[in-house]
Design a protein around this motif. Sequence first.
Motif, mmCIF file in Angstrom:
data_model
loop_
_atom_site.group_PDB
_atom_site.id
_atom_site.type_symbol
_atom_site.label_atom_id
_atom_site.label_comp_id
_atom_site.label_asym_id
_atom_site.label_seq_id
_atom_site.Cartn_x
_atom_site.Cartn_y
_atom_site.Cartn_z
ATOM 1 N N LEU A 198 -11.934 -12.070 4.317
ATOM 2 C CA LEU A 198 -10.740 -12.515 3.582
ATOM 3 C C LEU A 198 -10.414 -11.573 2.427
ATOM 4 C CD1 LEU A 198 -11.273 -16.388 3.412
ATOM 5 C CD2 LEU A 198 -9.400 -15.198 4.572
ATOM 6 N N ASN A 199 -11.400 -10.815 1.973
ATOM 7 C CA ASN A 199 -11.143 -9.865 0.883
ATOM 8 C C ASN A 199 -10.061 -8.862 1.239
ATOM 9 O OD1 ASN A 199 -12.916 -10.842 -1.079
ATOM 10 N ND2 ASN A 199 -14.656 -9.776 -0.182
ATOM 11 N N SER A 200 -9.887 -8.584 2.535
ATOM 12 C CA SER A 200 -8.858 -7.620 2.926
ATOM 13 C C SER A 200 -7.447 -8.173 2.729
ATOM 14 C CB SER A 200 -9.052 -7.192 4.384
ATOM 15 O OG SER A 200 -8.848 -8.278 5.267
ATOM 16 N N PHE A 201 -7.326 -9.498 2.564
ATOM 17 C CA PHE A 201 -6.030 -10.144 2.306
ATOM 18 C C PHE A 201 -5.805 -10.395 0.815
ATOM 19 C CE2 PHE A 201 -7.140 -11.247 6.627
ATOM 20 C CZ PHE A 201 -5.941 -11.270 7.316
ATOM 21 N N ARG A 202 -6.845 -10.269 0.020
ATOM 22 C CA ARG A 202 -6.778 -10.638 -1.395
ATOM 23 C C ARG A 202 -5.990 -9.593 -2.188
ATOM 24 N NH1 ARG A 202 -9.810 -10.174 -6.203
ATOM 25 N NH2 ARG A 202 -10.001 -12.139 -7.366
ATOM 26 N N VAL A 203 -5.024 -10.077 -2.974
ATOM 27 C CA VAL A 203 -4.183 -9.180 -3.777
ATOM 28 C C VAL A 203 -4.269 -9.492 -5.267
ATOM 29 C CG1 VAL A 203 -2.579 -8.666 -1.913
ATOM 30 C CG2 VAL A 203 -2.150 -10.644 -3.386
ATOM 31 N N GLY A 204 -5.109 -10.423 -5.632
ATOM 32 C CA GLY A 204 -5.263 -10.786 -7.038
ATOM 33 C C GLY A 204 -6.099 -12.035 -7.153
ATOM 34 N N ASP A 205 -6.340 -12.479 -8.380
ATOM 35 C CA ASP A 205 -7.135 -13.679 -8.599
ATOM 36 C C ASP A 205 -6.415 -14.883 -8.008
ATOM 37 O OD1 ASP A 205 -8.996 -15.519 -9.528
ATOM 38 O OD2 ASP A 205 -8.033 -15.704 -11.491
ATOM 39 N N GLY A 206 -7.000 -15.473 -6.956
ATOM 40 C CA GLY A 206 -6.376 -16.628 -6.322
ATOM 41 C C GLY A 206 -5.075 -16.310 -5.621
ATOM 42 N N ALA A 207 -4.862 -15.053 -5.255
ATOM 43 C CA ALA A 207 -3.621 -14.654 -4.585
ATOM 44 C C ALA A 207 -3.962 -13.896 -3.311
ATOM 45 C CB ALA A 207 -2.766 -13.781 -5.493
ATOM 46 N N TYR A 208 -3.335 -14.290 -2.209
ATOM 47 C CA TYR A 208 -3.606 -13.686 -0.912
ATOM 48 C C TYR A 208 -2.306 -13.321 -0.227
ATOM 49 C CZ TYR A 208 -8.500 -14.858 -1.351
ATOM 50 O OH TYR A 208 -9.798 -14.906 -1.789
ATOM 51 N N SER A 209 -2.321 -12.174 0.440
ATOM 52 C CA SER A 209 -1.195 -11.765 1.272
ATOM 53 C C SER A 209 -1.286 -12.482 2.609
ATOM 54 C CB SER A 209 -1.246 -10.254 1.487
ATOM 55 O OG SER A 209 -0.339 -9.856 2.495
ATOM 56 N N ARG B 226 -7.254 -9.299 18.833
ATOM 57 C CA ARG B 226 -8.165 -9.567 17.711
ATOM 58 C C ARG B 226 -8.560 -8.277 17.000
ATOM 59 N NH1 ARG B 226 -12.841 -13.967 18.585
ATOM 60 N NH2 ARG B 226 -13.244 -14.498 16.403
ATOM 61 N N GLY B 227 -8.504 -8.324 15.665
ATOM 62 C CA GLY B 227 -9.095 -7.267 14.876
ATOM 63 C C GLY B 227 -8.134 -6.284 14.243
ATOM 64 N N CYS B 228 -8.319 -6.067 12.937
ATOM 65 C CA CYS B 228 -7.673 -5.013 12.182
ATOM 66 C C CYS B 228 -8.752 -4.374 11.309
ATOM 67 C CB CYS B 228 -6.563 -5.572 11.278
ATOM 68 S SG CYS B 228 -5.139 -6.253 12.162
ATOM 69 N N GLU B 229 -8.458 -3.224 10.751
ATOM 70 C CA GLU B 229 -9.434 -2.570 9.886
ATOM 71 C C GLU B 229 -9.771 -3.484 8.701
ATOM 72 O OE1 GLU B 229 -10.095 1.557 7.324
ATOM 73 O OE2 GLU B 229 -8.256 1.263 8.501
ATOM 74 N N THR C 140 -2.773 -8.474 6.590
ATOM 75 C CA THR C 140 -3.507 -7.275 6.219
ATOM 76 C C THR C 140 -3.337 -6.254 7.339
ATOM 77 O OG1 THR C 140 -5.612 -6.415 5.376
ATOM 78 C CG2 THR C 140 -5.756 -7.924 7.231
ATOM 79 N N PRO C 141 -3.132 -4.963 7.021
ATOM 80 C CA PRO C 141 -2.990 -4.376 5.691
ATOM 81 C C PRO C 141 -1.817 -5.001 4.941
ATOM 82 C CG PRO C 141 -3.246 -2.679 7.378
ATOM 83 C CD PRO C 141 -3.017 -3.958 8.096
ATOM 84 N N THR C 142 -1.969 -5.078 3.626
ATOM 85 C CA THR C 142 -1.004 -5.838 2.832
ATOM 86 C C THR C 142 0.288 -5.087 2.570
ATOM 87 O OG1 THR C 142 -1.896 -5.036 0.726
ATOM 88 C CG2 THR C 142 -2.899 -7.024 1.684
ATOM 89 N N GLY C 143 0.265 -3.751 2.677
ATOM 90 C CA GLY C 143 1.449 -2.984 2.350
ATOM 91 C C GLY C 143 1.785 -3.043 0.876
ATOM 92 N N ARG C 144 0.777 -3.362 0.067
ATOM 93 C CA ARG C 144 0.987 -3.542 -1.373
ATOM 94 C C ARG C 144 0.608 -2.270 -2.109
ATOM 95 N NH1 ARG C 144 -2.483 -5.429 -5.514
ATOM 96 N NH2 ARG C 144 -1.383 -6.519 -7.206
ATOM 97 N N ASN C 145 1.476 -1.846 -3.011
ATOM 98 C CA ASN C 145 1.191 -0.672 -3.825
ATOM 99 C C ASN C 145 0.289 -1.036 -4.991
ATOM 100 O OD1 ASN C 145 2.895 1.057 -2.298
ATOM 101 N ND2 ASN C 145 4.677 0.227 -3.393
#
Length: 296
Positions: free
Chosen positions: A47-58, A261-264, A61-66
């Motif tokens: 789930l860390n691969s979706f995490r974009v901040g404290d208590g915030a998830y995209s 199934r599966g992403c980096e 994933t990949p999130t495409g977030r700068n």
Amino acid sequence: MTRRGALSVGRFGARPGRFTAVFAMAAALSVSGCAGPSGMDRVVDELNSFRVGDGAYSPVTPTGRNEGDDPVHDMSALYFAAALADSSGRGSEVVSVEKVREYVATQPGCDGALFAASLLHIAQERDKALEKNAASCSIKRLTSDGVTQMNAEGTGLTIQMLERLGYADDIPPLKAELFDVDDRTDRYHAWQTLALAPYLANKTEALQHFDSQVAESSEFLESPDSKALVGEIVAAYQVPGNGIGEAGLPDTLESWLDKARGCEGAEQFYRPFQSADVCTLKETWAAFSSGLVNPK
């Protein structure tokens, strides 16, 4: 590999085998007593691969977030992440109670309140007043709207959260809209409606009206095509009478799911369709919680 029935035990006292089910995991300890991470623990770690901040998830994933972008607090994405983590008893690792309470202070609408109440429940920081108000609002809407072609998916998620909060017995029998099925999208909505059969006041009528779609769900699951969506497969899998037995899924379906199934950094997660370049929280939670697949 047998996947069916992986989620067969109701966790929150709701209808067994429906939306509030726990993952029937393999034992985390071997016979020799050596500890090892379960498949679900690996899901939670990823789930860390979706995490974009404290208590915030995209949602993806990949999130495409700068780098440096302010995180967007998407309550639905957070719910799916928290629900996945809660299946391994680790929901409090995902939910920032402070952020959820800040969201509650904005006085969100019915859906937002239900998400927030469910998240606080997962974090074991329950707000009974919030739960009661969110449940009351949601049940009134279910009673008024029933299940329609366009709201079946959202209705399923609402029921899931109500059951999580302990309101399973308060969910009224729901009248399903019986619509014509003219294309693939209509068929998808029909399957989503039929997946709610245990909650329908007109279940028999719905099954008769959508009898062709019941038969098609079996054919579809036997050999999903290249255009198939994970959401379609989950909905078809939950159609009563689809013919998929307890012995396991057809080899062609197993193969299709493995290819989706599966992403980096998120090998346990599912892409919404095979050629997608992102994995999603929503489809992964739907696949796991329906009992369609197990974590590996």
